[in-house]
Design an enzyme around this catalytic site. Sequence first.
Site, mmCIF file in Angstrom:
data_model
loop_
_atom_site.group_PDB
_atom_site.id
_atom_site.type_symbol
_atom_site.label_atom_id
_atom_site.label_comp_id
_atom_site.label_asym_id
_atom_site.label_seq_id
_atom_site.Cartn_x
_atom_site.Cartn_y
_atom_site.Cartn_z
ATOM 1 N N ASP A 17 -6.287 22.283 -51.596
ATOM 2 C CA ASP A 17 -7.264 22.557 -52.652
ATOM 3 C C ASP A 17 -6.935 21.923 -53.997
ATOM 4 O O ASP A 17 -7.752 21.951 -54.912
ATOM 5 C CB ASP A 17 -7.442 24.083 -52.821
ATOM 6 C CG ASP A 17 -6.107 24.802 -53.076
ATOM 7 O OD1 ASP A 17 -5.243 24.257 -53.797
ATOM 8 O OD2 ASP A 17 -5.932 25.912 -52.546
ATOM 9 N N HIS A 53 -0.464 18.572 -46.139
ATOM 10 C CA HIS A 53 -1.639 18.503 -45.267
ATOM 11 C C HIS A 53 -2.798 17.727 -45.891
ATOM 12 O O HIS A 53 -3.922 17.828 -45.428
ATOM 13 C CB HIS A 53 -2.082 19.916 -44.872
ATOM 14 C CG HIS A 53 -1.093 20.609 -43.987
ATOM 15 N ND1 HIS A 53 -1.148 21.948 -43.679
ATOM 16 C CD2 HIS A 53 -0.007 20.123 -43.326
ATOM 17 C CE1 HIS A 53 -0.131 22.261 -42.877
ATOM 18 N NE2 HIS A 53 0.576 21.181 -42.661
ATOM 19 N N GLY A 95 3.187 32.818 -49.548
ATOM 20 C CA GLY A 95 1.804 32.820 -49.061
ATOM 21 C C GLY A 95 1.565 31.979 -47.827
ATOM 22 O O GLY A 95 0.519 31.345 -47.710
HETATM 23 P P1 OAD Z 1 -2.438 31.393 -43.280
HETATM 24 O O1 OAD Z 1 -3.835 31.823 -43.554
HETATM 25 O O2 OAD Z 1 -2.021 31.145 -41.880
HETATM 26 O O3 OAD Z 1 -1.434 32.472 -43.900
HETATM 27 C C1 OAD Z 1 -1.593 32.946 -45.213
HETATM 28 C C2 OAD Z 1 -0.489 33.947 -45.476
HETATM 29 O O4 OAD Z 1 -0.588 34.338 -46.834
HETATM 30 C C3 OAD Z 1 -0.567 35.222 -44.628
HETATM 31 O O5 OAD Z 1 0.732 35.486 -44.092
HETATM 32 C C4 OAD Z 1 -0.979 36.310 -45.634
HETATM 33 O O6 OAD Z 1 -0.359 37.561 -45.374
HETATM 34 C C5 OAD Z 1 -0.439 35.748 -46.918
HETATM 35 N N1 OAD Z 1 -1.197 36.142 -48.122
HETATM 36 C C6 OAD Z 1 -2.522 36.413 -48.253
HETATM 37 N N2 OAD Z 1 -2.827 36.675 -49.522
HETATM 38 C C7 OAD Z 1 -1.679 36.575 -50.233
HETATM 39 C C8 OAD Z 1 -1.334 36.715 -51.611
HETATM 40 N N3 OAD Z 1 -2.244 37.005 -52.536
HETATM 41 N N4 OAD Z 1 -0.044 36.529 -51.953
HETATM 42 C C9 OAD Z 1 0.910 36.220 -51.032
HETATM 43 N N5 OAD Z 1 0.643 36.087 -49.723
HETATM 44 C C10 OAD Z 1 -0.633 36.237 -49.336
HETATM 45 O O7 OAD Z 1 -2.177 30.085 -44.172
HETATM 46 P P2 OAD Z 1 -1.022 28.989 -44.100
HETATM 47 O O8 OAD Z 1 0.282 29.572 -43.725
HETATM 48 O O9 OAD Z 1 -1.134 28.186 -45.338
HETATM 49 O O10 OAD Z 1 -3.283 23.603 -41.678
HETATM 50 O O11 OAD Z 1 -1.539 28.102 -42.917
HETATM 51 C C11 OAD Z 1 -0.798 26.962 -42.617
HETATM 52 C C12 OAD Z 1 -1.697 25.878 -42.127
HETATM 53 O O12 OAD Z 1 -2.465 26.363 -41.015
HETATM 54 C C13 OAD Z 1 -2.739 25.435 -43.105
HETATM 55 O O13 OAD Z 1 -2.279 24.476 -44.020
HETATM 56 C C14 OAD Z 1 -3.782 24.836 -42.216
HETATM 57 C C15 OAD Z 1 -3.815 25.933 -41.170
HETATM 58 O O14 OAD Z 1 -4.271 25.610 -39.975
HETATM 59 C C16 OAD Z 1 -4.088 22.544 -41.599
HETATM 60 O O15 OAD Z 1 -5.231 22.551 -42.001
HETATM 61 C C17 OAD Z 1 -3.429 21.374 -40.984
#
Ligand code: OAD
Length: 243
Positions: free
Chosen positions: A102, A117, A190
Site C-alpha cells: 500500500d 511484495h 502485524g
Molecule cells: P495477514 O492478513 O495474513 O495477517 C495479518 C496479521 O496482523 C494477523 O496475524 C492479525 O492478527 C494481525 N493484526 C490485525 N490487526 C492488527 C493490528 N492493528 N495490529 C497488529 N496486528 C494486527 O497479513 P500478512 O501477514 O501481511 O502476500 O500476509 C502476508 C502476505 O500474505 C501478504 O503480503 C500477501 C498475503 O497473501 C501477497 O500478496 C504476495
Amino acid sequence: MDPLAPPDLDGDTRLLVLTGAGVSAESGIPTFRDANGLWEQHRVEDVASPEGFAADPALVWRFYSLRREAAAQIVPNAGHAALADVERRLGDRFLLATQNVDGLHRVAGSERLVEMHGNLFTSRCAGCDRPPFEDRVAHHGTLPRCDRCGGLLRPHIVWFGEALDPAVLARIDAFIAGCKGKRWIFLAAGTSGAVYPAAGLVDRCRRLGAETVLVNLEAPENVRSFGRVVTGRSGDVLPRLLR
Ligand code: OAD
C-alpha cells in the site's frame, strides 16, 4: 518486566523490522485474514496469480484498481510513524522489510525500506523488459497497454507462485550480514507468519543471534519462534515500544 519496555537501541544495536497487513489495519485496510481471503466470491489466490491474470486480466485489473482507489484515500497511522521515527534515530542501523503493497511506510517517511511484495501504485509490462513505473490510474474497463511494445501492463506485485525480486532479498541479506558480531533485533509486526520467505526470517535471524520481538493482535502461526511477544494493535504498541 513491563511488556512495553523498549528494547535497548543505543550504541551499535541494529534493527530489522518486518511488517504485514496488520500494521495498515488501523489505517482502514482490511487484512487478508479479515477478508477471509475472499474478494467478491473469488479466492484472492485466484486473482493475485499469474494464472488468474492469464485467464481474466480485466478481473485482475478491477481487483487492483479498487485497491488503488481505496489505498489512495487512506493515511499512515501511529505504527507507521513510530517506525519512521526510529529509522531517523538509527540511520543505516535500520532496515524495514514490508510485505505491504500500500505504500504507507514511504508516505510516513520510511526510506530504508524494501517492499518485498511490490507496490500497488507501480505497474510493469507483462511482455517486455520496460522498467516498472509509477501508475496511480484505476484501470476499469479498458486493459492498460505498454507504450513500448503494446503488451499488457500488470501490477508490479509479487503474486502467489511468483518469486521475490532477487534485489529485494539481496538487500535483506546484506543487512543481516552487516549484523554479524553486533547486537541486533528482529522485530515483526502485524503479520500472520504464513507466507514465505518473510515468515522464515524470524528463525533465520534468531539462529544468527538476533533478539526476536513480535507485535501482533493475536498469536500467529510462527509465534513460538519469537523470544518476546507483545500482544496488541501496532498503532498502540509500536510508538510505546520504540519510544
Ligand atoms: P495477514 O492478513 O495474513 O495477517 C495479518 C496479521 O496482523 C494477523 O496475524 C492479525 O492478527 C494481525 N493484526 C490485525 N490487526 C492488527 C493490528 N492493528 N495490529 C497488529 N496486528 C494486527 O497479513 P500478512 O501477514 O501481511 O502476500 O500476509 C502476508 C502476505 O500474505 C501478504 O503480503 C500477501 C498475503 O497473501 C501477497 O500478496 C504476495
